[in-house]
Scaffold this motif. Structure first.
Motif, PDB file in Angstrom:
ATOM      1  N   ALA A  31      33.744  -6.024  35.679  1.00  0.00           N
ATOM      2  CA  ALA A  31      33.147  -7.180  36.438  1.00  0.00           C
ATOM      3  C   ALA A  31      32.506  -8.209  35.370  1.00  0.00           C
ATOM      4  N   ALA A  32      32.065  -7.762  34.440  1.00  0.00           N
ATOM      5  CA  ALA A  32      31.638  -8.820  33.462  1.00  0.00           C
ATOM      6  C   ALA A  32      30.265  -9.676  33.818  1.00  0.00           C
ATOM      7  N   TYR A  33      29.668  -9.123  35.020  1.00  0.00           N
ATOM      8  CA  TYR A  33      28.409 -10.023  35.213  1.00  0.00           C
ATOM      9  C   TYR A  33      27.207  -9.646  34.219  1.00  0.00           C
ATOM     10  N   ARG A  34      27.203  -8.401  33.787  1.00  0.00           N
ATOM     11  CA  ARG A  34      26.314  -7.917  32.836  1.00  0.00           C
ATOM     12  C   ARG A  34      26.372  -8.657  31.518  1.00  0.00           C
ATOM     13  N   LYS A  35      27.790  -9.061  30.923  1.00  0.00           N
ATOM     14  CA  LYS A  35      27.832  -9.741  29.976  1.00  0.00           C
ATOM     15  C   LYS A  35      27.189 -11.320  29.984  1.00  0.00           C
ATOM     16  N   LEU A  36      27.234 -11.759  31.390  1.00  0.00           N
ATOM     17  CA  LEU A  36      26.529 -13.008  31.415  1.00  0.00           C
ATOM     18  C   LEU A  36      24.842 -12.890  31.585  1.00  0.00           C
ATOM     19  N   GLY A  37      24.466 -11.749  31.542  1.00  0.00           N
ATOM     20  CA  GLY A  37      23.043 -11.464  31.522  1.00  0.00           C
ATOM     21  C   GLY A  37      22.341 -11.526  33.067  1.00  0.00           C
ATOM     22  N   LEU A  38      23.601 -11.448  34.106  1.00  0.00           N
ATOM     23  CA  LEU A  38      23.083 -10.894  35.343  1.00  0.00           C
ATOM     24  C   LEU A  38      22.682  -9.851  35.892  1.00  0.00           C
ATOM     25  N   ARG A  39      22.125  -9.428  36.949  1.00  0.00           N
ATOM     26  CA  ARG A  39      21.816  -8.122  37.687  1.00  0.00           C
ATOM     27  C   ARG A  39      22.816  -8.086  38.697  1.00  0.00           C
ATOM     28  N   SER A  40      22.955  -6.997  39.201  1.00  0.00           N
ATOM     29  CA  SER A  40      23.698  -6.900  40.543  1.00  0.00           C
ATOM     30  C   SER A  40      23.175  -7.800  41.535  1.00  0.00           C
ATOM     31  N   ASP A  41      21.941  -7.788  42.069  1.00  0.00           N
ATOM     32  CA  ASP A  41      21.573  -8.360  43.020  1.00  0.00           C
ATOM     33  C   ASP A  41      21.768  -9.925  43.045  1.00  0.00           C
ATOM     34  N   ASP A  42      21.634 -10.527  41.740  1.00  0.00           N
ATOM     35  CA  ASP A  42      22.107 -11.728  41.532  1.00  0.00           C
ATOM     36  C   ASP A  42      23.357 -12.398  42.257  1.00  0.00           C
ATOM     37  N   LEU A  43      24.147 -11.259  42.446  1.00  0.00           N
ATOM     38  CA  LEU A  43      25.442 -11.600  42.846  1.00  0.00           C
ATOM     39  C   LEU A  43      25.535 -11.954  44.325  1.00  0.00           C
ATOM     40  N   ILE A  44      24.404 -11.401  45.096  1.00  0.00           N
ATOM     41  CA  ILE A  44      24.449 -11.510  46.517  1.00  0.00           C
ATOM     42  C   ILE A  44      24.394 -13.082  46.947  1.00  0.00           C
ATOM     43  N   PRO A  45      25.337 -13.170  47.998  1.00  0.00           N
ATOM     44  CA  PRO A  45      25.317 -14.711  48.318  1.00  0.00           C
ATOM     45  C   PRO A  45      23.924 -15.015  49.058  1.00  0.00           C
ATOM     46  N   GLU A  46      23.610 -16.370  48.721  1.00  0.00           N
ATOM     47  CA  GLU A  46      22.194 -16.835  49.372  1.00  0.00           C
ATOM     48  C   GLU A  46      22.298 -17.593  50.628  1.00  0.00           C
ATOM     49  N   GLU A  47      23.691 -17.545  51.057  1.00  0.00           N
ATOM     50  CA  GLU A  47      23.667 -18.430  52.392  1.00  0.00           C
ATOM     51  C   GLU A  47      23.045 -17.724  53.762  1.00  0.00           C
ATOM     52  N   GLN A  81      32.032 -18.811  27.651  1.00  0.00           N
ATOM     53  CA  GLN A  81      31.646 -17.733  26.690  1.00  0.00           C
ATOM     54  C   GLN A  81      30.829 -16.883  27.352  1.00  0.00           C
ATOM     55  N   LEU A  82      30.624 -15.804  26.391  1.00  0.00           N
ATOM     56  CA  LEU A  82      29.715 -14.428  27.058  1.00  0.00           C
ATOM     57  C   LEU A  82      28.592 -14.680  26.062  1.00  0.00           C
ATOM     58  N   LEU A  83      27.601 -14.015  26.646  1.00  0.00           N
ATOM     59  CA  LEU A  83      26.275 -14.093  25.849  1.00  0.00           C
ATOM     60  C   LEU A  83      26.497 -13.046  24.670  1.00  0.00           C
ATOM     61  N   PRO A  84      25.821 -13.426  23.585  1.00  0.00           N
ATOM     62  CA  PRO A  84      25.802 -12.272  22.368  1.00  0.00           C
ATOM     63  C   PRO A  84      25.674 -10.823  22.928  1.00  0.00           C
ATOM     64  N   LYS A  85      25.959  -9.935  22.296  1.00  0.00           N
ATOM     65  CA  LYS A  85      25.967  -8.602  22.969  1.00  0.00           C
ATOM     66  C   LYS A  85      24.540  -7.962  23.126  1.00  0.00           C
ATOM     67  N   GLU A  86      23.427  -8.438  22.207  1.00  0.00           N
ATOM     68  CA  GLU A  86      22.124  -8.053  22.248  1.00  0.00           C
ATOM     69  C   GLU A  86      21.338  -8.741  23.579  1.00  0.00           C
ATOM     70  N   GLU A  87      22.267  -9.575  24.143  1.00  0.00           N
ATOM     71  CA  GLU A  87      21.688 -10.540  25.483  1.00  0.00           C
ATOM     72  C   GLU A  87      22.275  -9.865  26.732  1.00  0.00           C
ATOM     73  N   TRP A  88      23.159  -9.054  26.444  1.00  0.00           N
ATOM     74  CA  TRP A  88      23.734  -8.529  27.659  1.00  0.00           C
ATOM     75  C   TRP A  88      22.800  -7.619  28.616  1.00  0.00           C
ATOM     76  N   THR A  89      22.733  -7.421  29.939  1.00  0.00           N
ATOM     77  CA  THR A  89      22.226  -6.871  30.857  1.00  0.00           C
ATOM     78  C   THR A  89      22.568  -5.131  30.314  1.00  0.00           C
ATOM     79  N   LYS A  90      21.338  -4.522  30.007  1.00  0.00           N
ATOM     80  CA  LYS A  90      21.640  -3.060  29.980  1.00  0.00           C
ATOM     81  C   LYS A  90      21.760  -2.703  31.269  1.00  0.00           C
ATOM     82  N   PRO A  91      22.731  -1.384  31.469  1.00  0.00           N
ATOM     83  CA  PRO A  91      22.527  -0.728  32.697  1.00  0.00           C
ATOM     84  C   PRO A  91      21.245  -0.186  33.018  1.00  0.00           C
TER      85      PRO A  91
END
Length: 127
Positions: A31-47, A81-91
């Protein structure tokens, strides 16, 4: 807003858990959202109205952090681009911060609808 979940069914069956755990880890990585620094709740649509109300109940720090994560992910997306590995969101950092609020709001809406639909019958006092 809430969808039915198979998680309780899977968690009760160890053989299914052994099969599903590697698959879920692969899916979260793909899914790669963690590689962008996001959390799972950040993916919930805001509408939706409930989501708008849930975002208003966030603390100022949580709200700021959410906006920061979203903007940073948007910039990464624009740059392809993706964030550097140290900035990824950890599980262990990927905690649900918005879902409990949404569940609470849905319970309030259900309760309100139940109270609004209630019919009160006055006893007949004429004899």
């Amino acid at each position: 807003m809430s969808q039915p979940s198979l998680a309780p069914y899977v968690l009760k069956r160890p053989w299914l858990m052994r099969w599903a755990k590697p698959l879920s880890k692969w899916y979260f990585d793909a899914a790669a959202y963690r590689k962008l620094g996001l959390r799972s709740d950040d993916l919930i649509p805001e509408e939706s109205e409930i989501m708008q109300r849930a975002m208003k109940r966030l603390t100022p720090k949580e709200s700021y952090d959410r906006v920061f994560r979203m903007r940073r992910a948007f910039q990464c997306s624009l740059a392809h681009q993706l964030l550097p590995k140290e900035e990824w969101t950890k599980p262990e950092e990927d905690i649900r911060y918005l879902s409990p609020i949404i569940a609470e709001l849905e319970a309030e809406v259900t309760e309100r609808q139940g109270l609004e639909a209630m019919v009160i019958n006055k006893p007949n006092t004429k004899r």
